[in-house]
Design a protein around this motif. Structure first.
Motif, PDB file in Angstrom:
ATOM      1  N   ARG A   1       0.835  -1.210   0.000  1.00 48.29           N
ATOM      2  CA  ARG A   1       0.000   0.000   0.000  1.00 48.29           C
ATOM      3  C   ARG A   1       0.863   1.252   0.000  1.00 48.29           C
ATOM      4  O   ARG A   1       0.518   2.254  -0.646  1.00 48.29           O
TER       5      ARG A   1
ATOM      6  N   CYS B   1       1.845   2.014  -3.449  1.00 47.37           N
ATOM      7  CA  CYS B   1       0.718   2.059  -4.389  1.00 47.37           C
ATOM      8  C   CYS B   1       0.715   0.873  -5.358  1.00 47.37           C
ATOM      9  O   CYS B   1       0.459   1.036  -6.564  1.00 47.37           O
TER      10      CYS B   1
ATOM     11  N   ARG C   1       8.692  -0.562  -7.683  1.00 51.10           N
ATOM     12  CA  ARG C   1       7.927  -0.345  -6.451  1.00 51.10           C
ATOM     13  C   ARG C   1       8.037  -1.540  -5.508  1.00 51.10           C
ATOM     14  O   ARG C   1       8.048  -1.367  -4.281  1.00 51.10           O
TER      15      ARG C   1
ATOM     16  N   THR D   1       1.379   8.891  -9.221  1.00 49.21           N
ATOM     17  CA  THR D   1       1.827   7.782  -8.382  1.00 49.21           C
ATOM     18  C   THR D   1       3.071   8.172  -7.596  1.00 49.21           C
ATOM     19  O   THR D   1       3.200   7.859  -6.401  1.00 49.21           O
TER      20      THR D   1
ATOM     21  N   GLN E   1       2.089  10.306  -4.577  1.00 53.53           N
ATOM     22  CA  GLN E   1       1.474   9.565  -3.481  1.00 53.53           C
ATOM     23  C   GLN E   1       2.512   8.750  -2.710  1.00 53.53           C
ATOM     24  O   GLN E   1       2.516   8.725  -1.480  1.00 53.53           O
ATOM     25  N   ILE E   2       3.422   8.092  -3.448  1.00 53.81           N
ATOM     26  CA  ILE E   2       4.450   7.298  -2.776  1.00 53.81           C
ATOM     27  C   ILE E   2       5.380   8.199  -1.972  1.00 53.81           C
ATOM     28  O   ILE E   2       5.795   7.857  -0.859  1.00 53.81           O
TER      29      ILE E   2
ATOM     30  N   ASN F   1       3.734   9.013   1.271  1.00 55.17           N
ATOM     31  CA  ASN F   1       3.780   7.852   2.166  1.00 55.17           C
ATOM     32  C   ASN F   1       5.188   7.651   2.728  1.00 55.17           C
ATOM     33  O   ASN F   1       5.359   7.306   3.901  1.00 55.17           O
TER      34      ASN F   1
END
Length: 488
Positions: A369, A372, A402, A429, A432-433, A436
């Motif tokens: 998660r 992603c 990833r 993407t 978002q990563i 995180n």
């Protein structure tokens, strides 16, 4: 039944030792630097991890088995011979020890040919790996015939060394048996005199045949003991090769205070042996929770700056984590402090879950998660149990990238070096990563190497590299210029 149970127990014990030795060997190999592994060669490492361990375990098994079988049988047969005629028994038992002495004298030849065989086996494994990994390149550039010829040379050298090693292993046991059986000449002569009533003991034909039968069995067992020397000698050769690697990996020490350490870099410079300086005078300090960006043009030394933290080659200046100099730490402790992700994902031919957890306990979905990748994995037929293939060939470039990042985050260290982890991702993407990553590494220093700079505006420090120079500042500060006066 008792002998079968004993052999089964010894076989099971040898298999367990084999497994534990390979586990220990693997644990020590994965802690070695890339430089050391490259210098020794993948083929040699494969030979050590498979053939050498197998030979050691097999030598131990044969020694343990023969020690019981042969030792007890020899004592029993010797006792029977002494009972029938102790004088003739002593004469006949002179020859078996001669085979032991000769077997010991042949130790040097057996070990030398065995060592040569192992070396050629490693060279052939390396050549095989090279052909498999670079087959397309050789074919496209028309080098396949030359590589085939080189491979055939390796194969021929391997065959010659195998023949030499097997000749000595196969030809010596019959010689040992002939020597052990030489006493039959004396038994026929003196035993015949005993039957005729002219010898040391009065025998009938039954006693004579029984004596010959017992001696024959003793000689066969004796030659088996001499043959055992060859297996032990091979095991000795293998043990000498793998002994430096047979230490149990230790868990790296953790700071006793539990307070994350500050990373301080002063006057850092680096050059590969025999080459010009890649960069110099890199100085910065980073506290846990900070992400430090590293950027610059192609071939400016960005990836090399990241690899400096692995201490594979000596560096100039100082890298301190807390009050400890990185280069002065022992290798195991340093492995517990530095996490590294190269720009080429290194994935194993195993499941997605095992590639992340690496044998540890935990929830792999948590890290999927973070990068992603969880939704894409759920859509795969085998889900998290999907086999990725060597190097992740069954995944797309972005998925492999990833997945490797998920593994690095799963095994988080106080300092994380991430070399271009977002190069194959779209901006949404990547964004978002990145968020995180920032939330998950509040207790770690992250050095983010990338040629894509649009996220660097959110970083407190950026290291600009170009033509051997380094400037440490922020994204808003003007970048350094090359020798032509152009901004990087």
């Amino acid at each position: 039944m008792g002998q079968k149970n004993y052999r089964l127990y010894v076989r099971r014990f040898a298999n367990n030792v084999n497994r534990r030795m390979k586990h220990t060997l693997y644990g020590s190999l994965v802690q070695k630097s890339r430089r050391t592994l490259s210098e020794e060669g993948a083929g040699t490492m494969m030979t050590k991890a498979i053939l050498d361990v197998d030979d050691c375990a097999e030598g131990m098994r044969k020694f343990t088995t023969e020690l019981f079988d042969t030792g007890v049988a020899l004592l029993a047969y010797a006792g029977m011979l002494l009972f029938y005629d102790w004088r003739l028994a002593l004469i006949s038992m002179i020859f078996p020890p001669v085979s032991y002495v000769i077997a010991e004298k042949m130790k040097v030849i057996v070990q030398r040919t065995g060592a040569a065989y192992k070396e050629q086996s490693g060279a052939l494994s390396s050549a095989t790996l090279d052909r498999a990994a670079n087959a397309v390149t050789y074919r496209v550039f028309g080098c396949e015939p030359e590589r085939m010829a080189a491979y055939e040379e390796n194969l021929s050298a391997y065959e010659r060394s195998a023949v030499r090693a097997n000749i000595w292993s196969a030809s010596l046991p019959p010689i040992y048996r002939i020597i052990s059986m030489a006493a039959l000449v004396f038994i026929l002569y003196f035993g015949g005199r005993n039957v005729l009533g002219q010898g040391w003991t009065a025998w009938d034909i039954a006693a004579f045949t029984t004596f010959i039968s017992c001696f024959t069995r003793l000689a066969v067992k004796s030659s088996s003991a001499a043959k055992l020397f060859n297996a032990v000698h091979k095991a000795q050769v293998s043990w000498k090769r793998i002994r430096p690697l047979m230490y149990a990996p230790e868990t790296p020490d953790t700071p006793e205070t539990g307070v994350p350490a500050v990373l301080t870099v002063q006057g850092l410079g680096f050059a590969y042996p025999g080459n010009e300086t890649l960069f110099s005078d890199v100085s910065f300090a980073a506290r846990p929770g900070q992400i430090i960006g590293v950027t610059g043009p192609v071939a400016c030394g960005k990836s090399s700056l990241g690899k400096v933290f692995l201490c594979e080659y000596p560096y100039r200046g100082s890298i301190r984590l807390g009050d400890k100099e990185l280069a002065e730490m022992d290798e195991r402790t340093r492995l517990g402090e530095i996490g590294y992700l190269g720009h080429d994902p290194e994935l194993f031919n195993d499941t997605i879950e095992h590639n992340i957890l690496m044998g540890d306990e935990g929830d792999a979905w948590e890290y999927l998660r973070m990068v992603c990748l969880d939704e894409e994995i759920r859509e795969m037929p085998d889900g998290i149990e999907t086999l990725v293939g060597n190097g992740g060939v069954r995944l797309s470039g972005g998925q492999a990238q990833r997945l490797a990042l998920a593994r690095t985050l799963c095994h988080k260290k106080p300092v994380l070096i991430l070399d271009d982890p977002f190069s194959a991702l779209d901006r949404n993407t990547e964004r978002q990563i990145f968020e995180n990553l920032r939330a998950y590494t509040t207790d770690a220093v992250v050095i983010l190497i990338s040629h894509r700079r649009y996220l660097f505006s959110e970083l407190e420090q950026v290291i600009w590299l170009n033509e051997g120079r380094a400037v440490v500042g922020t994204y808003e500060e003007p970048p350094i210029k090359n020798k032509q006066g152009q901004e990087v």
